[in-house]
Motif scaffolding. Structure first.
Motif, PDB file in Angstrom:
ATOM      1  N   ASP A   1       0.821  -1.212   0.000  1.00 20.49           N
ATOM      2  CA  ASP A   1       0.000   0.000   0.000  1.00 20.49           C
ATOM      3  C   ASP A   1       0.856   1.264   0.000  1.00 20.49           C
ATOM      4  O   ASP A   1       0.379   2.339  -0.385  1.00 20.49           O
ATOM      5  N   ALA A   2       2.104   1.153   0.431  1.00 21.38           N
ATOM      6  CA  ALA A   2       3.035   2.285   0.417  1.00 21.38           C
ATOM      7  C   ALA A   2       4.440   1.717   0.485  1.00 21.38           C
ATOM      8  O   ALA A   2       4.641   0.532   0.769  1.00 21.38           O
ATOM      9  N   ALA A   3       5.423   2.572   0.211  1.00 23.02           N
ATOM     10  CA  ALA A   3       6.809   2.094   0.170  1.00 23.02           C
ATOM     11  C   ALA A   3       7.761   3.135   0.736  1.00 23.02           C
ATOM     12  O   ALA A   3       7.524   4.346   0.645  1.00 23.02           O
ATOM     13  N   VAL A   4       8.850   2.625   1.291  1.00 24.14           N
ATOM     14  CA  VAL A   4      10.002   3.435   1.673  1.00 24.14           C
ATOM     15  C   VAL A   4      11.175   2.955   0.831  1.00 24.14           C
ATOM     16  O   VAL A   4      11.522   1.771   0.860  1.00 24.14           O
ATOM     17  N   VAL A   5      11.746   3.867   0.050  1.00 22.28           N
ATOM     18  CA  VAL A   5      12.963   3.576  -0.710  1.00 22.28           C
ATOM     19  C   VAL A   5      14.128   3.943   0.195  1.00 22.28           C
ATOM     20  O   VAL A   5      14.286   5.102   0.574  1.00 22.28           O
ATOM     21  N   CYS A   6      14.961   2.957   0.538  1.00 20.86           N
ATOM     22  CA  CYS A   6      15.936   3.117   1.624  1.00 20.86           C
ATOM     23  C   CYS A   6      17.254   3.753   1.178  1.00 20.86           C
ATOM     24  O   CYS A   6      18.331   3.428   1.720  1.00 20.86           O
ATOM     25  N   GLU A   7      17.207   4.631   0.206  1.00 16.78           N
ATOM     26  CA  GLU A   7      18.397   5.359  -0.247  1.00 16.78           C
ATOM     27  C   GLU A   7      18.874   6.324   0.845  1.00 16.78           C
ATOM     28  O   GLU A   7      18.086   6.790   1.665  1.00 16.78           O
ATOM     29  N   PRO A   8      20.172   6.656   0.861  1.00 18.77           N
ATOM     30  CA  PRO A   8      20.687   7.576   1.874  1.00 18.77           C
ATOM     31  C   PRO A   8      20.045   8.953   1.763  1.00 18.77           C
ATOM     32  O   PRO A   8      19.915   9.499   0.673  1.00 18.77           O
TER      33      PRO A   8
ATOM     34  N   ALA B   1       5.322   6.490  -2.392  1.00 24.67           N
ATOM     35  CA  ALA B   1       6.629   6.184  -1.807  1.00 24.67           C
ATOM     36  C   ALA B   1       7.333   7.447  -1.358  1.00 24.67           C
ATOM     37  O   ALA B   1       7.097   8.537  -1.895  1.00 24.67           O
ATOM     38  N   VAL B   2       8.213   7.284  -0.381  1.00 28.43           N
ATOM     39  CA  VAL B   2       9.146   8.334   0.017  1.00 28.43           C
ATOM     40  C   VAL B   2      10.544   7.715   0.074  1.00 28.43           C
ATOM     41  O   VAL B   2      10.694   6.488   0.125  1.00 28.43           O
ATOM     42  N   ILE B   3      11.543   8.573   0.053  1.00 27.17           N
ATOM     43  CA  ILE B   3      12.941   8.149   0.101  1.00 27.17           C
ATOM     44  C   ILE B   3      13.512   8.525   1.460  1.00 27.17           C
ATOM     45  O   ILE B   3      13.480   9.692   1.848  1.00 27.17           O
ATOM     46  N   LEU B   4      14.024   7.546   2.192  1.00 28.95           N
ATOM     47  CA  LEU B   4      14.582   7.806   3.516  1.00 28.95           C
ATOM     48  C   LEU B   4      15.574   6.717   3.859  1.00 28.95           C
ATOM     49  O   LEU B   4      15.262   5.525   3.762  1.00 28.95           O
ATOM     50  N   GLY B   5      16.778   7.107   4.264  1.00 27.05           N
ATOM     51  CA  GLY B   5      17.742   6.089   4.640  1.00 27.05           C
ATOM     52  C   GLY B   5      18.934   6.650   5.377  1.00 27.05           C
ATOM     53  O   GLY B   5      19.179   7.861   5.389  1.00 27.05           O
ATOM     54  N   PRO B   6      19.714   5.756   6.005  1.00 25.44           N
ATOM     55  CA  PRO B   6      20.915   6.174   6.726  1.00 25.44           C
ATOM     56  C   PRO B   6      22.041   6.495   5.749  1.00 25.44           C
ATOM     57  O   PRO B   6      21.956   6.231   4.558  1.00 25.44           O
ATOM     58  N   GLY B   7      23.092   7.049   6.266  1.00 20.40           N
ATOM     59  CA  GLY B   7      24.247   7.338   5.421  1.00 20.40           C
ATOM     60  C   GLY B   7      24.246   8.765   4.934  1.00 20.40           C
ATOM     61  O   GLY B   7      23.201   9.330   4.592  1.00 20.40           O
ATOM     62  N   ASN B   8      25.417   9.349   4.916  1.00 26.72           N
ATOM     63  CA  ASN B   8      25.596  10.708   4.419  1.00 26.72           C
ATOM     64  C   ASN B   8      25.769  10.643   2.911  1.00 26.72           C
ATOM     65  O   ASN B   8      26.701  10.002   2.406  1.00 26.72           O
ATOM     66  N   PHE B   9      24.895  11.309   2.186  1.00 23.81           N
ATOM     67  CA  PHE B   9      24.874  11.227   0.731  1.00 23.81           C
ATOM     68  C   PHE B   9      26.213  11.644   0.108  1.00 23.81           C
ATOM     69  O   PHE B   9      26.574  11.166  -0.969  1.00 23.81           O
ATOM     70  N   LYS B  10      26.968  12.490   0.800  1.00 24.14           N
ATOM     71  CA  LYS B  10      28.224  12.977   0.224  1.00 24.14           C
ATOM     72  C   LYS B  10      29.251  11.853   0.064  1.00 24.14           C
ATOM     73  O   LYS B  10      30.212  12.008  -0.686  1.00 24.14           O
ATOM     74  N   TYR B  11      29.069  10.738   0.755  1.00 22.06           N
ATOM     75  CA  TYR B  11      30.005   9.624   0.642  1.00 22.06           C
ATOM     76  C   TYR B  11      29.627   8.626  -0.443  1.00 22.06           C
ATOM     77  O   TYR B  11      30.420   7.728  -0.759  1.00 22.06           O
ATOM     78  N   ALA B  12      28.432   8.741  -0.994  1.00 25.35           N
ATOM     79  CA  ALA B  12      28.003   7.794  -2.025  1.00 25.35           C
ATOM     80  C   ALA B  12      28.888   7.930  -3.259  1.00 25.35           C
ATOM     81  O   ALA B  12      29.231   9.037  -3.688  1.00 25.35           O
TER      82      ALA B  12
END
Length: 431
Positions: A184-191, A390-401
């Motif tokens: 019914d909904a999603a979380v995309v676990c991107e940083p 969906a929404v995008i939410l995850g751990p990790g600092n994007f600058k390190y990707a």
């Protein structure tokens, strides 16, 4: 959900920290570079599948019903369903297991790009941030709920997919949803963490497109270039410098990009975010020859309110109009080839899943939960085009990707698992 139940969940995540970090380190040691990036075929062959087989063992030990599902040989997605008791909404956690190449491996500290080295603060290695960390945190969020003896009413779905780094959604994300693993909904676990903006909730991304313009000229010796450029010369009867003609197009596209600073705006992006970047320019065959050909390769960032087709039409019209003012280009128009497109993504900030996730973030990290845009692309649009908000939410600092020295903060992993667990309990409801 009662306060005591919340307290148990959060306490259990803390208890599971060491196990969670150990699993992440193990997954990072698997060199799951997307095979289509032509890195090292021997080292990367079947490694996406290997990541998912290992996670399948972990998830099945938790009672999650799992399937390995492949559209291409040796590239297995992992699809899992943890069945609720009924009566609650379902929630999907989705993320990719492929990673980009490590770059210059001598530029990595510690034991190398696939070490999975753990110190007091970070887990190091390619894929920690993008995005094995997020996938792992979501699985351990469910484990924390189970350890608390809590029964969810709604199903929890896990899609750990291949090929996101090269837009292989028809093999990965889209394929899994069409196979039946939807919610019914999603979380995309991107940083989605920054230095001073932890756990942003991304509700939109721009789109990306790439195209090539091939300009045809007419080669001749430098000794007769005077006929090409001088008044009264024989002109195109002798030669046409494709580089000279290409820069007519270059200047027109550059002017369109400048105009986009005014015409392409979005409240979730800073002014000037949407660009037409001239990334590669190639032309000519020798220094002493009038260039018979030239190519210009561009990458485009466009706003969520525009479709790829709209952007394509606008750019092609700009190039067409520029060519009409030049006799050679009017009669010999350039060839435009669209090489790649990745759709934009946008959902309303007031949709229920966004509010549920925001509430969970602010309970764990009070300074977090700001709704923002993501400055890159991901699989989120391929989730929403299947009718799943969906929404995008995850751990990790994007600058390190994608960097040499990629690493994820252990504390952010713990916080992410807590956030995911609270969101699961709130969204799926508990008995």
């Amino acid at each position: 959900m009662e306060n005591e139940m919340r307290r148990k969940i959060l306490h259990n995540v803390d208890d599971l920290k060491d196990e969670m970090i150990q699993v992440l380190s193990e997954l990072v040691r698997i060199e799951s570079v997307t095979p289509k990036l032509e890195w090292d075929a021997v080292r990367s062959e079947g490694k996406e599948s290997r990541v998912n087989r290992r996670m399948k063992e972990i998830m099945e030990s938790m009672g999650v019903e799992c399937e390995l599902f492949a559209k291409e040989k040796n590239r297995e997605n992992l699809c899992g369903r943890y069945k609720g008791s009924g009566g609650g909404a379902s929630l999907m956690f989705t993320g990719h297991v492929d990673v980009v190449p490590p770059g210059d491996e001598s530029g990595w500290t510690d034991a190398g790009p696939f070490s999975g080295h753990v110190d007091d603060t970070y887990v190091h290695g390619r894929g920690t941030v993008d995005m094995k960390g997020g996938n792992t945190a979501a699985v351990f969020a469910l484990k924390a709920i189970q350890k608390a003896g809590i029964r969810l009413k709604g199903d929890v779905i896990f899609n750990h997919v291949v090929g996101e780094e090269v837009k292989d959604n028809l093999v990965g994300t889209t394929a899994c949803i069409e196979y039946g693993y939807r919610a019914d909904a999603a979380v995309v676990c991107e940083p989605s963490c920054g230095d001073d903006r932890p756990f942003q909730i991304h509700t939109c991304t721009g789109g990306v497109a790439e195209f090539r313009v091939a300009v045809k000229g007419k080669g001749c010796h430098i000794g007769v270039r005077k006929e090409v450029i001088r008044d009264g010369g024989l002109g195109s009867q002798v030669g046409v410098n494709a580089i000279d003609k290409g820069f007519i197009i270059y200047n027109a596209v550059r002017e369109l990009e400048r105009q986009w600073g005014q015409t392409k705006r979005h409240d979730m992006f800073e002014p000037g975010q949407f660009v037409i970047n001239d990334g590669i320019v190639q032309g000519g065959i020798a220094k002493s020859t009038v260039a018979p050909e030239m190519t210009l390769d561009y990458a485009v960032l466009f706003p969520p309110q525009n479709t790829f087709e709209e952007i394509k039409e606008e750019i092609e019209k700009c190039i067409y109009n520029a060519c009409q003012n030049d006799p050679w280009l009017r009669e010999n128009p350039p060839e435009i080839t669209w090489l790649f497109d990745w759709p934009a993504f946008e959902v309303g900030q007031d949709i229920p899943i966004a509010k549920t996730v925001q509430k969970a973030v602010r309970e764990v990290v009070p300074e977090g939960g700001e709704m923002t845009s993501m400055k890159a692309v991901c699989d989120a649009p391929f989730v929403t085009e299947q009718g799943i908000p969906a929404v995008i939410l995850g751990p990790g600092n994007f600058k390190y990707a994608h960097t040499e020295g990629e690493k994820i903060e252990i504390q952010r992993m713990v916080e992410a698992a807590k956030i995911y667990a609270l969101a699961m309990a709130e969204w799926c409801q508990t008995e």
